[in-house]
Every structure is written in structure tokens, then in C-alpha cells.
Design a protein around this motif. Structure first.
Motif, PDB file in Angstrom:
ATOM      1  N   TRP A  98     -31.583 -22.134   5.152  1.00 41.40           N
ATOM      2  CA  TRP A  98     -30.337 -21.409   4.874  1.00 41.40           C
ATOM      3  C   TRP A  98     -29.419 -22.222   3.968  1.00 41.40           C
ATOM      4  CZ3 TRP A  98     -25.392 -22.990   6.466  1.00 41.40           C
ATOM      5  CH2 TRP A  98     -24.367 -22.092   6.158  1.00 41.40           C
ATOM      6  N   ALA A  99     -29.252 -23.511   4.272  1.00 40.27           N
ATOM      7  CA  ALA A  99     -28.347 -24.339   3.475  1.00 40.27           C
ATOM      8  C   ALA A  99     -28.844 -24.483   2.040  1.00 40.27           C
ATOM      9  CB  ALA A  99     -28.195 -25.717   4.128  1.00 40.27           C
ATOM     10  N   ILE A 100     -30.145 -24.725   1.875  1.00 39.00           N
ATOM     11  CA  ILE A 100     -30.686 -24.934   0.520  1.00 39.00           C
ATOM     12  C   ILE A 100     -30.663 -23.639  -0.275  1.00 39.00           C
ATOM     13  CG2 ILE A 100     -32.723 -25.616  -0.790  1.00 39.00           C
ATOM     14  CD1 ILE A 100     -33.466 -27.457   1.555  1.00 39.00           C
ATOM     15  N   THR A 101     -31.093 -22.537   0.343  1.00 37.11           N
ATOM     16  CA  THR A 101     -31.078 -21.261  -0.382  1.00 37.11           C
ATOM     17  C   THR A 101     -29.659 -20.819  -0.711  1.00 37.11           C
ATOM     18  OG1 THR A 101     -31.188 -20.065   1.734  1.00 37.11           O
ATOM     19  CG2 THR A 101     -33.263 -20.454   0.566  1.00 37.11           C
ATOM     20  N   LEU A 102     -28.700 -21.150   0.151  1.00 33.43           N
ATOM     21  CA  LEU A 102     -27.311 -20.797  -0.135  1.00 33.43           C
ATOM     22  C   LEU A 102     -26.806 -21.552  -1.357  1.00 33.43           C
ATOM     23  CD1 LEU A 102     -24.668 -19.394   0.526  1.00 33.43           C
ATOM     24  CD2 LEU A 102     -24.173 -21.215   2.165  1.00 33.43           C
ATOM     25  N   LEU A 103     -27.083 -22.843  -1.436  1.00 28.27           N
ATOM     26  CA  LEU A 103     -26.644 -23.628  -2.590  1.00 28.27           C
ATOM     27  C   LEU A 103     -27.325 -23.152  -3.869  1.00 28.27           C
ATOM     28  CD1 LEU A 103     -26.579 -27.232  -1.051  1.00 28.27           C
ATOM     29  CD2 LEU A 103     -24.628 -25.775  -1.617  1.00 28.27           C
ATOM     30  N   LEU A 104     -28.640 -22.975  -3.806  1.00 31.40           N
ATOM     31  CA  LEU A 104     -29.365 -22.528  -5.001  1.00 31.40           C
ATOM     32  C   LEU A 104     -28.975 -21.100  -5.381  1.00 31.40           C
ATOM     33  CD1 LEU A 104     -32.968 -23.905  -4.312  1.00 31.40           C
ATOM     34  CD2 LEU A 104     -31.258 -24.815  -5.890  1.00 31.40           C
ATOM     35  N   GLY A 105     -28.910 -20.222  -4.386  1.00 28.51           N
ATOM     36  CA  GLY A 105     -28.571 -18.834  -4.667  1.00 28.51           C
ATOM     37  C   GLY A 105     -27.175 -18.687  -5.233  1.00 28.51           C
ATOM     38  N   PHE A 106     -26.220 -19.436  -4.687  1.00 30.10           N
ATOM     39  CA  PHE A 106     -24.848 -19.362  -5.188  1.00 30.10           C
ATOM     40  C   PHE A 106     -24.779 -19.894  -6.615  1.00 30.10           C
ATOM     41  CE2 PHE A 106     -20.449 -20.509  -5.777  1.00 30.10           C
ATOM     42  CZ  PHE A 106     -19.760 -19.515  -5.106  1.00 30.10           C
ATOM     43  N   ALA A 107     -25.482 -21.001  -6.883  1.00 29.62           N
ATOM     44  CA  ALA A 107     -25.450 -21.580  -8.231  1.00 29.62           C
ATOM     45  C   ALA A 107     -26.059 -20.619  -9.258  1.00 29.62           C
ATOM     46  CB  ALA A 107     -26.195 -22.914  -8.233  1.00 29.62           C
ATOM     47  N   VAL A 108     -27.196 -20.031  -8.942  1.00 33.58           N
ATOM     48  CA  VAL A 108     -27.841 -19.105  -9.876  1.00 33.58           C
ATOM     49  C   VAL A 108     -26.994 -17.859 -10.070  1.00 33.58           C
ATOM     50  CG1 VAL A 108     -29.865 -17.639 -10.227  1.00 33.58           C
ATOM     51  CG2 VAL A 108     -30.157 -19.963  -9.337  1.00 33.58           C
ATOM     52  N   ALA A 109     -26.470 -17.311  -8.971  1.00 33.64           N
ATOM     53  CA  ALA A 109     -25.629 -16.114  -9.077  1.00 33.64           C
ATOM     54  C   ALA A 109     -24.362 -16.399  -9.877  1.00 33.64           C
ATOM     55  CB  ALA A 109     -25.278 -15.600  -7.673  1.00 33.64           C
ATOM     56  N   TYR A 110     -23.765 -17.569  -9.670  1.00 30.06           N
ATOM     57  CA  TYR A 110     -22.555 -17.941 -10.403  1.00 30.06           C
ATOM     58  C   TYR A 110     -22.838 -18.034 -11.898  1.00 30.06           C
ATOM     59  CZ  TYR A 110     -18.504 -20.700 -11.878  1.00 30.06           C
ATOM     60  OH  TYR A 110     -17.384 -21.152 -12.532  1.00 30.06           O
TER      61      TYR A 110
END
Length: 305
Positions: A98-110
Motif C-alpha cells: 500500500w505504501a509503495i503503490t501510493l507513492l508511485l501512483g501519486f507521483a505518476v498521477a501528479y
């Protein structure tokens, strides 16, 4: 000759709200047949007894007692019981993924939402993110084996660069490989809802924050993150629920050596211990629902949508 306007009457709506109910009836039927009925059957079977030869449809709490047997105290070695140890292992993977996908997902979405100006380029890059989903999950997992194995590309590269003297064993069939595969498989479930939330943010709010002298990090933390919390919550629910019940990824990438709740249910099913597997499934469902309830206490998703 046309009739007078006063004589033309619109069809009267059906009384008692029958029409909306008829519209919702097909969806309600599908929900009942494919969600409610299976859950009721699982709950019913979890109360059955069984032996080596047959299922015995008699109400009994034997399966639930067997799952938590010995969990009231530590073992002789000071360890937790099998059930609690398995849930802790599953929670560990769930939290890390959850923590890793949140960081990666937020960065890509941003990046897609605020740094790619062209809608066409946004669509192209978004489609590229979905390319891995065009193949089977199993194929994508197996593709890591020749990369991370003792004689794989990663170990050969590390040894060729002189960074290690012998192959690294923990790259494959370990907690690392399980988390890596989970992140590879499920990051997209975090990217999509966060990206949708970011695209709904009024850009004038960012301009107002800039006019007020806010730095980029302040704008990110005080404006973008709060307005993206709906997408973060939805993505978190997707990732957590999938990881909690997954047994294929842990089995393949863990070398059948790492326990998880989903793996225990799969093994019990393969040994035809259906009531015990059903009881474990009911407990897992209850745990996942409690996690979702806790997440929705942080963000009221009904008000945000």
C-alpha cells in the motif's frame, strides 16, 4: 386538424415509485445472485462439520475454534499461533505494498495531471500505463524469475560490475520478490482513481496558492493532497482488498514458502476442507470490512464523490 394543447396529456408517472424499482431490478438481481447468495452459502458452510469423507450439514463452531486454537497464549518458543502469525505476515505485505503503490501512483498521477499539458499526450501515456494489463498476471509474475534468479540478469549484472562476489539469494522467492510483484501488478489500481481526482481539481486554486506565496511543496501538501483524498481512498481500498486475499502471487513469487491468509484458504480448499476454508474466508472478509470501515472514517467518500 391537431388536437387542442389542453387535450394532450403527458403519460402519468407510475404511482408508488414503481418505475425506478423496475429499472434497478436487473442490477439488484445480479447483486443478489452473484454476491449475496455466495456470501450466505459461505457463511452457512463455515458452520458445517466435516470428516475425511463428507460434509455434515450440522451447525457447529468447530471450524472457528480450530482456527483460533492456541491463540490465547504464546507457544513454547514464545511465538504467536499460526493464525495470528499468518495475519501479521499478510498485514506486513499489505502495508508495504500500500505504501509503495501510493507513492508511485501519486507521483505518476501528479505528473500526468499537472505536467502533461496535451490531452492527447495524457491519453497516450495513460494507455502505456495499462499495457501490462494486456497480459496475464501469472505471465507478468513469471517474467521476474529469469531476472531475479541466482543466474538471472540482475545477479549477472551485479557480479559483472563487481558489486557482489556471489549471486544474491534474497532477490527471488523472498519477501522482496513478493512485494515487488505486488507493486508491479497493482500500482495501476492506485494511479487511476488518484489521476481522476486530480483532473477534477480546479486549476484556479493552484494559481491562488501561488499568488499567496505558497511554495510547490506547500501547494502539494495543502491543496493537491486534500483534494485528491477521494482517489487515494479508493485506490487504497482496491490495493488492500486485493493483497489481503491474494494467494497466487505469494505462492509463485514466494516459492510456496511464505504463508498468507489467502494461501491457507487455497490449501484447505485443495484438501477438500471446505467448512474450514469457508470459516477462514468469513474471518478474512470481516477483517477486510473493518479495514475499509476504518478508511472511510478518515474520509467520508459519500460526501467527496
Amino acid at each position: 386538424m391537431s388536437a387542442p394543447a389542453s387535450s394532450v396529456h403527458a403519460p402519468a408517472p407510475m404511482e408508488g415509485g414503481v418505475r425506478p424499482w423496475w429499472q434497478a431490478a436487473p442490477f439488484a438481481l445480479v447483486f443478489l445472485l452473484f454476491f449475496v447468495v455466495p456470501l450466505v452459502l459461505i457463511g452457512m458452510v463455515s458452520l458445517w462439520d466435516f470428516n475425511e469423507y463428507e460434509l455434515i450439514p450440522a451447525i457447529s463452531l468447530r471450524n472457528y475454534l480450530a482456527i483460533f486454537e492456541g491463540c490465547s497464549h504464546l507457544t513454547d518458543n514464545g511465538d504467536l499461533c499460526v493464525t495470528l502469525s499468518t495475519y501479521l505476515s499478510t498485514f506486513k505485505f499489505c502495508l508495504l505494498v500500500w505504501a509503495i503503490t501510493l507513492l508511485l501512483g501519486f507521483a505518476v498521477a501528479y505528473f500526468l495531471a499537472f505536467h502533461v499539458r496535451s490531452p492527447g499526450m495524457q491519453t497516450l501515456l495513460f494507455v502505456l500505463c495499462t499495457v501490462p494489463f494486456w497480459t496475464s498476471n501469472v505471465i507478468r509474475m513469471i517474467s521476474w524469475v529469469p531476472l531475479l534468479g541466482r543466474n538471472g540478469l540482475v545477479n549477472q549484472t551485479l557480479m559483472g560490475l563487481g558489486l557482489v562476489q556471489e549471486p544474491v539469494d534474497w532477490l527471488l522467492f523472498s519477501d522482496f520478490s513478493v512485494v515487488l510483484a505486488f507493486v508491479h501488478l497493482y500500482t495501476m489500481f492506485m494511479i487511476v482513481p488518484i489521476f481522476n481526482s486530480m483532473m477534477r481539481i480546479d486549476r484556479s486554486l493552484l494559481e491562488a496558492a501561488d499568488d499567496c506565496g505558497a511554495s510547490g511543496w506547500q501547494t502539494l501538501w495543502n491543496v493537491i493532497v486534500p483534494l485528491s483524498r477521494t482517489g487515494i481512498l479508493i485506490g487504497s481500498i482496491f490495493v488492500i482488498t486485493i493483497v489481503m486475499g491474494d494467494f497466487v502471487t505469494i505462492g509463485v513469487m514466494g516459492g510456496q514458502q511464505i504463508a498468507s491468509v489467502g494461501k491457507i484458504i487455497q490449501v484447505q480448499t485443495s484438501y477438500l476442507q471446505f467448512p474450514l476454508a469457508a470459516a477462514n474466508a468469513v474471518i478474512l472478509l470481516a477483517v477486510v470490512l473493518m479495514i475499509i470501515w476504518a478508511l472511510t472514517r478518515v474520509v467520508d467518500i459519500r460526501k467527496e464523490l
